[in-house]
Design a protein around this motif. Structure first.
Motif, PDB file in Angstrom:
ATOM      1  N   PRO A 198      58.464  45.625  32.249  1.00 10.21           N
ATOM      2  CA  PRO A 198      57.180  45.338  31.589  1.00 10.21           C
ATOM      3  C   PRO A 198      56.303  44.500  32.520  1.00 10.21           C
ATOM      4  O   PRO A 198      56.759  43.497  33.076  1.00 10.21           O
ATOM      5  CB  PRO A 198      57.598  44.543  30.348  1.00 10.21           C
ATOM      6  N   LEU A 199      55.058  44.905  32.699  1.00 10.69           N
ATOM      7  CA  LEU A 199      54.139  44.215  33.613  1.00 10.69           C
ATOM      8  C   LEU A 199      53.311  43.187  32.843  1.00 10.69           C
ATOM      9  O   LEU A 199      52.714  43.513  31.820  1.00 10.69           O
ATOM     10  CB  LEU A 199      53.223  45.232  34.295  1.00 10.69           C
ATOM     11  N   THR A 200      53.289  41.948  33.346  1.00 12.16           N
ATOM     12  CA  THR A 200      52.589  40.876  32.637  1.00 12.16           C
ATOM     13  C   THR A 200      51.499  40.210  33.461  1.00 12.16           C
ATOM     14  O   THR A 200      50.521  39.709  32.901  1.00 12.16           O
ATOM     15  CB  THR A 200      53.588  39.789  32.194  1.00 12.16           C
ATOM     16  N   ASP A 201      51.641  40.191  34.785  1.00 12.31           N
ATOM     17  CA  ASP A 201      50.717  39.433  35.633  1.00 12.31           C
ATOM     18  C   ASP A 201      50.384  40.214  36.894  1.00 12.31           C
ATOM     19  O   ASP A 201      51.233  40.949  37.425  1.00 12.31           O
ATOM     20  CB  ASP A 201      51.329  38.086  36.035  1.00 12.31           C
ATOM     21  N   PHE A 202      49.151  40.023  37.378  1.00 11.98           N
ATOM     22  CA  PHE A 202      48.711  40.710  38.593  1.00 11.98           C
ATOM     23  C   PHE A 202      47.950  39.705  39.448  1.00 11.98           C
ATOM     24  O   PHE A 202      47.001  39.078  38.976  1.00 11.98           O
ATOM     25  CB  PHE A 202      47.799  41.890  38.232  1.00 11.98           C
ATOM     26  N   TRP A 203      48.378  39.528  40.690  1.00 15.77           N
ATOM     27  CA  TRP A 203      47.661  38.689  41.649  1.00 15.77           C
ATOM     28  C   TRP A 203      47.054  39.581  42.723  1.00 15.77           C
ATOM     29  O   TRP A 203      47.687  40.539  43.185  1.00 15.77           O
ATOM     30  CB  TRP A 203      48.593  37.689  42.326  1.00 15.77           C
ATOM     31  N   VAL A 204      45.831  39.260  43.130  1.00 11.09           N
ATOM     32  CA  VAL A 204      45.177  39.969  44.228  1.00 11.09           C
ATOM     33  C   VAL A 204      44.927  38.977  45.352  1.00 11.09           C
ATOM     34  O   VAL A 204      44.209  37.985  45.167  1.00 11.09           O
ATOM     35  CB  VAL A 204      43.856  40.621  43.785  1.00 11.09           C
ATOM     36  N   LEU A 205      45.538  39.220  46.505  1.00 13.66           N
ATOM     37  CA  LEU A 205      45.421  38.317  47.647  1.00 13.66           C
ATOM     38  C   LEU A 205      44.079  38.528  48.338  1.00 13.66           C
ATOM     39  O   LEU A 205      43.807  39.588  48.900  1.00 13.66           O
ATOM     40  CB  LEU A 205      46.564  38.567  48.628  1.00 13.66           C
ATOM     41  N   ASN A 206      43.245  37.494  48.295  1.00 12.31           N
ATOM     42  CA  ASN A 206      41.925  37.533  48.937  1.00 12.31           C
ATOM     43  C   ASN A 206      41.745  36.238  49.736  1.00 12.31           C
ATOM     44  O   ASN A 206      40.721  35.582  49.662  1.00 12.31           O
ATOM     45  CB  ASN A 206      40.825  37.684  47.878  1.00 12.31           C
ATOM     46  N   TRP A 207      42.798  35.868  50.454  1.00  9.69           N
ATOM     47  CA  TRP A 207      42.797  34.643  51.231  1.00  9.69           C
ATOM     48  C   TRP A 207      42.642  34.952  52.714  1.00  9.69           C
ATOM     49  O   TRP A 207      42.679  36.105  53.126  1.00  9.69           O
ATOM     50  CB  TRP A 207      44.062  33.838  50.954  1.00  9.69           C
ATOM     51  N   ARG A 208      42.464  33.895  53.541  1.00  8.61           N
ATOM     52  CA  ARG A 208      42.204  34.116  54.963  1.00  8.61           C
ATOM     53  C   ARG A 208      42.900  33.039  55.801  1.00  8.61           C
ATOM     54  O   ARG A 208      42.991  31.876  55.388  1.00  8.61           O
ATOM     55  CB  ARG A 208      40.705  34.075  55.267  1.00  8.61           C
ATOM     56  N   HIS A 209      43.322  33.452  56.994  1.00 12.61           N
ATOM     57  CA  HIS A 209      43.915  32.496  57.924  1.00 12.61           C
ATOM     58  C   HIS A 209      42.913  31.443  58.381  1.00 12.61           C
ATOM     59  O   HIS A 209      43.277  30.282  58.618  1.00 12.61           O
ATOM     60  CB  HIS A 209      44.453  33.233  59.154  1.00 12.61           C
ATOM     61  N   ASP A 210      41.651  31.842  58.530  1.00 12.72           N
ATOM     62  CA  ASP A 210      40.657  30.925  59.084  1.00 12.72           C
ATOM     63  C   ASP A 210      39.941  30.093  58.023  1.00 12.72           C
ATOM     64  O   ASP A 210      38.982  29.387  58.323  1.00 12.72           O
ATOM     65  CB  ASP A 210      39.622  31.696  59.908  1.00 12.72           C
ATOM     66  N   SER A 211      40.399  30.163  56.784  1.00 17.37           N
ATOM     67  CA  SER A 211      39.758  29.390  55.727  1.00 17.37           C
ATOM     68  C   SER A 211      40.190  27.924  55.794  1.00 17.37           C
ATOM     69  O   SER A 211      41.354  27.609  56.067  1.00 17.37           O
ATOM     70  CB  SER A 211      40.119  29.963  54.352  1.00 17.37           C
ATOM     71  N   ALA A 212      39.244  27.034  55.518  1.00 12.07           N
ATOM     72  CA  ALA A 212      39.541  25.592  55.437  1.00 12.07           C
ATOM     73  C   ALA A 212      39.753  25.157  53.994  1.00 12.07           C
ATOM     74  O   ALA A 212      40.088  23.995  53.733  1.00 12.07           O
ATOM     75  CB  ALA A 212      38.403  24.793  56.069  1.00 12.07           C
ATOM     76  N   GLU A 213      39.575  26.082  53.051  1.00 15.83           N
ATOM     77  CA  GLU A 213      39.711  25.752  51.639  1.00 15.83           C
ATOM     78  C   GLU A 213      41.184  25.784  51.222  1.00 15.83           C
ATOM     79  O   GLU A 213      41.969  26.570  51.752  1.00 15.83           O
ATOM     80  CB  GLU A 213      38.926  26.753  50.785  1.00 15.83           C
ATOM     81  N   PRO A 214      41.582  24.946  50.274  1.00 17.18           N
ATOM     82  CA  PRO A 214      42.967  24.996  49.799  1.00 17.18           C
ATOM     83  C   PRO A 214      43.256  26.312  49.079  1.00 17.18           C
ATOM     84  O   PRO A 214      42.354  26.944  48.516  1.00 17.18           O
ATOM     85  CB  PRO A 214      43.061  23.806  48.840  1.00 17.18           C
TER      86      PRO A 214
END
Length: 358
Positions: free
Chosen positions: A266-282
């Protein structure tokens, strides 16, 4: 050649028919594979987690070393946006489609009544594995499932699917989740999803093919590389290591032990990775509405590809793109979260622990 029978008449099915069949069961899909040794032995070892005593409904015949002479006139298959180079070519017959892998020469016949692979199969085992798994995907698609470009892990109660752009870290993330006690592998790159209460997920029996960066970041996987190779890779700049394409097969049972695979869940959660190596944000996770975020939905949707024959008989058109509507319907009711900021697998693993403990 006008039909599947014309192709079959030019091939010798006897080696496959004489072989001892093996059977695979993946959720509601069952396959019967006819293949001579030694290729048969390699496939049986690879598909260990999906082997079944139940006779398969879909019959796949594998014919190593055979070819069509003369070759038909191939039409290049248009790849998805962002993909370059020729990968597949096709020939449409009255009741079937021929598909050829341009680089290897491995060729396939896809039809409702005959599913064949022939050519240099022993030299291209990964291609044969993908073809077998394509039949699982085709069967699901014909029953109304949607094909997602996603990895997934489950504990039987909650299932987390993870999408992202190619090379975005799906495999590394799902393997970090596998380090959590009691978690089971569902899929590494292709996931069938069907709406309902609950939403259902179906993986395919394809072990992760991972790059060195994934191996170096996980002590459990270190034995997959020699000490010398690990030292060489550790000396590379992070961006260069991240981009390095050097695939290694990770066999789930060998690394994580028995009982760590569950293809249907059963599927309950979905994450989409939209992060970057060069980001300074947490690194952060935020709820997302896919109906308002076509960019995130685009990372999830996957085209059925040249092998898919619709229930009415027509094959997937060359250059067709997925329709967002059935994906939005199938994923309705799930908690979808966007992962943004800098790439930090430790932070994401902590979020995963909290999710499964909740």
């Amino acid at each position: 050649m006008r039909c599947a029978a014309d192709v079959i008449a030019r091939l010798d099915l006897a080696p496959a028919e004489a072989a001892d069949p093996f059977h695979l069961t993946v959720g509601p899909v069952s396959l019967r594979v006819l293949c001579p040794d030694p290729l048969r032995g390699e496939l049986v070892a690879y598909f260990d987690e999906a082997l079944s005593d139940t006779p398969g409904d879909i019959v796949i015949r594998l014919l190593p070393g055979q070819r069509l002479d003369p070759e038909p006139d191939w039409t290049p298959w248009l790849r998805e946006p962002g993909k370059t180079g020729r990968k597949d070519a096709v020939v449409d017959l009255d009741d079937a489609r021929l598909v050829k892998k341009v680089r290897s020469g491995v060729t396939f016949l896809q039809s409702p009544d005959a599913v064949l692979a022939f050519g240099p199969l022993a030299e291209n085992v990964s291609t044969v594995i993908n073809f077998i798994n394509t039949q699982v995907l085709n069967a699901g698609l014909r029953e109304g499932w949607q094909l997602c470009h996603a990895a997934a892990v489950t504990d039987g109660r909650r299932t987390l699917a993870i999408s992202g752009l190619s090379g975005g870290g799906k495999s590394t993330t799902v393997l970090r989740m596998m380090d959590i006690a009691g978690k089971r592998f569902v899929s590494n790159d292709r996931l069938l999803v069907r709406g309902g209460d609950p939403v259902q997920a179906l993986g395919i029996p394809k072990h992760p093919r991972i790059n060195p960066g994934t191996i170096l970041g996980n002590p459990r996987l270190a034995p997959m590389l020699s000490p010398q190779r690990r030292a060489e890779l550790a000396a590379l700049p992070p961006g260069e290591l991240w981009a390095l394409e050097e695939k290694h097969d990770l066999m789930i049972g060998q690394v994580y032990g028995p009982g760590r695979v569950q293809y249907a869940a059963p599927l309950t959660d979905f994450w989409v990775l939209n992060w970057r190596h060069d980001s300074a944000e947490p690194t952060r996770l935020a709820d997302a509405d896919l109906s308002r975020r076509p960019d995130l939905l685009g990372a999830i949707m996957k085209s059925p590809g040249p092998f898919y024959q619709h229930p009415g008989g027509r094959f997937e058109p060359n250059g067709a793109r997925p329709d967002p509507a059935p994906f939005l319907s199938a994923l309705a009711g799930l908690r979808v979260r966007e992962v943004s900021g800098k790439i930090d697998f430790d932070v994401l693993a902590d979020h995963g622990r909290r999710l499964f403990d909740g």
